[in-house]
Design a protein around this motif. Structure first.
Motif, PDB file in Angstrom:
ATOM      1  N   GLU A  65      -9.406 -12.065 -13.194  1.00  0.00           N
ATOM      2  CA  GLU A  65      -8.060 -12.629 -13.146  1.00  0.00           C
ATOM      3  C   GLU A  65      -7.029 -11.565 -12.810  1.00  0.00           C
ATOM      4  O   GLU A  65      -6.057 -11.829 -12.085  1.00  0.00           O
ATOM      5  CB  GLU A  65      -7.723 -13.289 -14.485  1.00  0.00           C
ATOM      6  CG  GLU A  65      -8.447 -14.609 -14.715  1.00  0.00           C
ATOM      7  CD  GLU A  65      -8.190 -15.195 -16.089  1.00  0.00           C
ATOM      8  OE1 GLU A  65      -8.510 -16.379 -16.292  1.00  0.00           O
ATOM      9  OE2 GLU A  65      -7.670 -14.462 -16.964  1.00  0.00           O
ATOM     10  N   ARG A  66      -7.221 -10.335 -13.321  1.00  0.00           N
ATOM     11  CA  ARG A  66      -6.263  -9.269 -13.007  1.00  0.00           C
ATOM     12  C   ARG A  66      -6.324  -8.925 -11.525  1.00  0.00           C
ATOM     13  O   ARG A  66      -5.298  -8.614 -10.898  1.00  0.00           O
ATOM     14  CB  ARG A  66      -6.572  -8.015 -13.837  1.00  0.00           C
ATOM     15  CG  ARG A  66      -6.322  -8.139 -15.323  1.00  0.00           C
ATOM     16  CD  ARG A  66      -4.912  -8.610 -15.643  1.00  0.00           C
ATOM     17  NE  ARG A  66      -4.836 -10.042 -15.830  1.00  0.00           N
ATOM     18  CZ  ARG A  66      -3.791 -10.785 -15.534  1.00  0.00           C
ATOM     19  NH1 ARG A  66      -2.713 -10.257 -14.998  1.00  0.00           N
ATOM     20  NH2 ARG A  66      -3.796 -12.078 -15.745  1.00  0.00           N
ATOM     21  N   ILE A  67      -7.513  -8.937 -10.946  1.00  0.00           N
ATOM     22  CA  ILE A  67      -7.647  -8.643  -9.520  1.00  0.00           C
ATOM     23  C   ILE A  67      -6.948  -9.720  -8.697  1.00  0.00           C
ATOM     24  O   ILE A  67      -6.194  -9.422  -7.759  1.00  0.00           O
ATOM     25  CB  ILE A  67      -9.137  -8.547  -9.131  1.00  0.00           C
ATOM     26  CG1 ILE A  67      -9.785  -7.357  -9.836  1.00  0.00           C
ATOM     27  CG2 ILE A  67      -9.295  -8.414  -7.616  1.00  0.00           C
ATOM     28  CD1 ILE A  67     -11.291  -7.284  -9.655  1.00  0.00           C
ATOM     29  N   VAL A  68      -7.193 -10.972  -9.042  1.00  0.00           N
ATOM     30  CA  VAL A  68      -6.569 -12.078  -8.319  1.00  0.00           C
ATOM     31  C   VAL A  68      -5.055 -12.055  -8.528  1.00  0.00           C
ATOM     32  O   VAL A  68      -4.278 -12.345  -7.598  1.00  0.00           O
ATOM     33  CB  VAL A  68      -7.177 -13.427  -8.756  1.00  0.00           C
ATOM     34  CG1 VAL A  68      -6.401 -14.604  -8.167  1.00  0.00           C
ATOM     35  CG2 VAL A  68      -8.643 -13.503  -8.332  1.00  0.00           C
ATOM     36  N   ALA A  69      -4.588 -11.720  -9.717  1.00  0.00           N
ATOM     37  CA  ALA A  69      -3.150 -11.658  -9.992  1.00  0.00           C
ATOM     38  C   ALA A  69      -2.463 -10.663  -9.069  1.00  0.00           C
ATOM     39  O   ALA A  69      -1.350 -10.920  -8.567  1.00  0.00           O
ATOM     40  CB  ALA A  69      -2.908 -11.285 -11.453  1.00  0.00           C
ATOM     41  N   ASN A  70      -3.097  -9.516  -8.825  1.00  0.00           N
ATOM     42  CA  ASN A  70      -2.523  -8.524  -7.920  1.00  0.00           C
ATOM     43  C   ASN A  70      -2.375  -9.084  -6.512  1.00  0.00           C
ATOM     44  O   ASN A  70      -1.394  -8.800  -5.812  1.00  0.00           O
ATOM     45  CB  ASN A  70      -3.389  -7.266  -7.897  1.00  0.00           C
ATOM     46  CG  ASN A  70      -3.251  -6.440  -9.160  1.00  0.00           C
ATOM     47  OD1 ASN A  70      -2.308  -6.612  -9.921  1.00  0.00           O
ATOM     48  ND2 ASN A  70      -4.199  -5.560  -9.390  1.00  0.00           N
ATOM     49  N   GLU A  71      -3.366  -9.859  -6.065  1.00  0.00           N
ATOM     50  CA  GLU A  71      -3.302 -10.444  -4.729  1.00  0.00           C
ATOM     51  C   GLU A  71      -2.281 -11.573  -4.662  1.00  0.00           C
ATOM     52  O   GLU A  71      -1.591 -11.750  -3.650  1.00  0.00           O
ATOM     53  CB  GLU A  71      -4.681 -10.943  -4.298  1.00  0.00           C
ATOM     54  CG  GLU A  71      -5.728  -9.847  -4.175  1.00  0.00           C
ATOM     55  CD  GLU A  71      -5.327  -8.761  -3.183  1.00  0.00           C
ATOM     56  OE1 GLU A  71      -4.653  -9.084  -2.170  1.00  0.00           O
ATOM     57  OE2 GLU A  71      -5.670  -7.590  -3.416  1.00  0.00           O
ATOM     58  N   LEU A  72      -2.170 -12.367  -5.728  1.00  0.00           N
ATOM     59  CA  LEU A  72      -1.167 -13.431  -5.767  1.00  0.00           C
ATOM     60  C   LEU A  72       0.242 -12.855  -5.693  1.00  0.00           C
ATOM     61  O   LEU A  72       1.150 -13.432  -5.079  1.00  0.00           O
ATOM     62  CB  LEU A  72      -1.327 -14.272  -7.030  1.00  0.00           C
ATOM     63  CG  LEU A  72      -2.516 -15.233  -7.068  1.00  0.00           C
ATOM     64  CD1 LEU A  72      -2.695 -15.808  -8.475  1.00  0.00           C
ATOM     65  CD2 LEU A  72      -2.344 -16.359  -6.051  1.00  0.00           C
ATOM     66  N   ALA A  73       0.460 -11.698  -6.329  1.00  0.00           N
ATOM     67  CA  ALA A  73       1.777 -11.072  -6.318  1.00  0.00           C
ATOM     68  C   ALA A  73       2.210 -10.710  -4.895  1.00  0.00           C
ATOM     69  O   ALA A  73       3.409 -10.731  -4.589  1.00  0.00           O
ATOM     70  CB  ALA A  73       1.771  -9.829  -7.205  1.00  0.00           C
ATOM     71  N   VAL A  74       1.250 -10.399  -4.031  1.00  0.00           N
ATOM     72  CA  VAL A  74       1.557 -10.093  -2.634  1.00  0.00           C
ATOM     73  C   VAL A  74       2.224 -11.293  -1.957  1.00  0.00           C
ATOM     74  O   VAL A  74       3.031 -11.142  -1.040  1.00  0.00           O
ATOM     75  CB  VAL A  74       0.274  -9.694  -1.876  1.00  0.00           C
ATOM     76  CG1 VAL A  74       0.538  -9.527  -0.388  1.00  0.00           C
ATOM     77  CG2 VAL A  74      -0.301  -8.410  -2.467  1.00  0.00           C
ATOM     78  N   HIS A  75       1.899 -12.496  -2.432  1.00  0.00           N
ATOM     79  CA  HIS A  75       2.409 -13.719  -1.828  1.00  0.00           C
ATOM     80  C   HIS A  75       3.498 -14.375  -2.689  1.00  0.00           C
ATOM     81  O   HIS A  75       3.649 -15.590  -2.695  1.00  0.00           O
ATOM     82  CB  HIS A  75       1.254 -14.690  -1.593  1.00  0.00           C
ATOM     83  CG  HIS A  75       0.176 -14.104  -0.742  1.00  0.00           C
ATOM     84  ND1 HIS A  75       0.294 -13.938   0.625  1.00  0.00           N
ATOM     85  CD2 HIS A  75      -1.046 -13.602  -1.068  1.00  0.00           C
ATOM     86  CE1 HIS A  75      -0.798 -13.386   1.105  1.00  0.00           C
ATOM     87  NE2 HIS A  75      -1.628 -13.162   0.096  1.00  0.00           N
TER      88      HIS A  75
END
Length: 240
Positions: A65-75
């Motif tokens: 979830e932390r990895i995905v959260a970092n990518e979501l923040a990009v968008h």
């Protein structure tokens, strides 16, 4: 033999070739498939992760979830408390192993001694004798990440994307940054979109700008977790 079985064999063959050529590979290649009814705006991109009760204390899922959260923040997604979120994000993941057998040529030279090469020996270093073939088996791993986004208030699914890649890496932890970045490259994709994302490796074999993982234990056995995925992600190349 049906088409699905042929497709699986061809896929595994290409994966085996990837393993054989891994020493000179400079990209991680991931296939991405998306289904979308997205009409959100940057101002409303608040979200919270959700997961079933039996996964509440899953440390592996927390790391992903932390990895995905970092990518979501990009968008332009912003993580908030569950009751304040417009969207709920749920993850599914897994790894599967296969054994692929490849016929490799083996040459026999009946004439020992120095080889002078052409034009002195027109047959080359192995003489006029044809190669024999020996079957070699290699492990190939399929890595999978699914990201599902629903509206919290209505429960309506608005985005569902799956990222899948193949290779000799037996750890899902090490492949997750590539899967997450690939899954969210060019967010939001159109409904039914299928494309390929290539992420470059740095000199140490890691993804450029790769996120750090928390120290959690994770084996290579298949694991799944239910819980609920504009612009191109940094370093990613997209092919239709």
């Amino acid at each position: 033999m049906n088409i699905d079985r042929w497709t699986r064999r061809i896929t595994l063959l290409f994966a085996a070739l990837t393993v054989l050529l891994s020493g000179c590979t400079t990209y991680v290649t991931t296939q991405v498939t998306a289904f979308s009814a997205w009409n959100g705006s940057d101002a409303t991109r608040t979200y919270a992760f959700t997961r079933p009760k039996d996964q509440q204390n899953n440390l592996e899922l927390s790391a992903y979830e932390r990895i995905v959260a970092n990518e979501l923040a990009v968008h332009s997604f912003r993580e908030v408390a569950h009751d304040d979120a417009r969207y709920l994000v749920e993850l599914a993941y897994g790894i599967r192993s296969d054994i692929v057998t490849v016929a490799e040529p083996v040459y026999y030279n009946p004439w020992p001694g120095p080889y002078w090469g052409r034009p002195f020996d027109p047959w080359g270093p192995w003489g006029p004798f044809p190669a024999t073939y020996v079957n070699q088996s290699y492990p190939v791993f399929t890595h999978l990440l699914g990201i599902r986004i629903t509206e919290r208030a209505s429960g309506k699914e608005v985005y569902n994307v799956t990222a899948r890649n193949f290779g000799g890496e037996s750890s899902l932890v090490r492949t997750m940054p590539y899967l997450a970045r690939s899954a969210l490259t060019d967010f939001p994709l159109g409904n039914g979109a299928v494309h390929t994302v290539k992420i470059p490796l740095d000199s140490h074999g890691a993804a450029a700008n790769e996120v750090s993982l928390p120290a959690v234990a994770s084996g290579t056995a298949p694991g799944t977790a239910s819980g609920t995925a504009s612009g191109t992600a940094s370093g990613a190349k997209v092919g239709q």
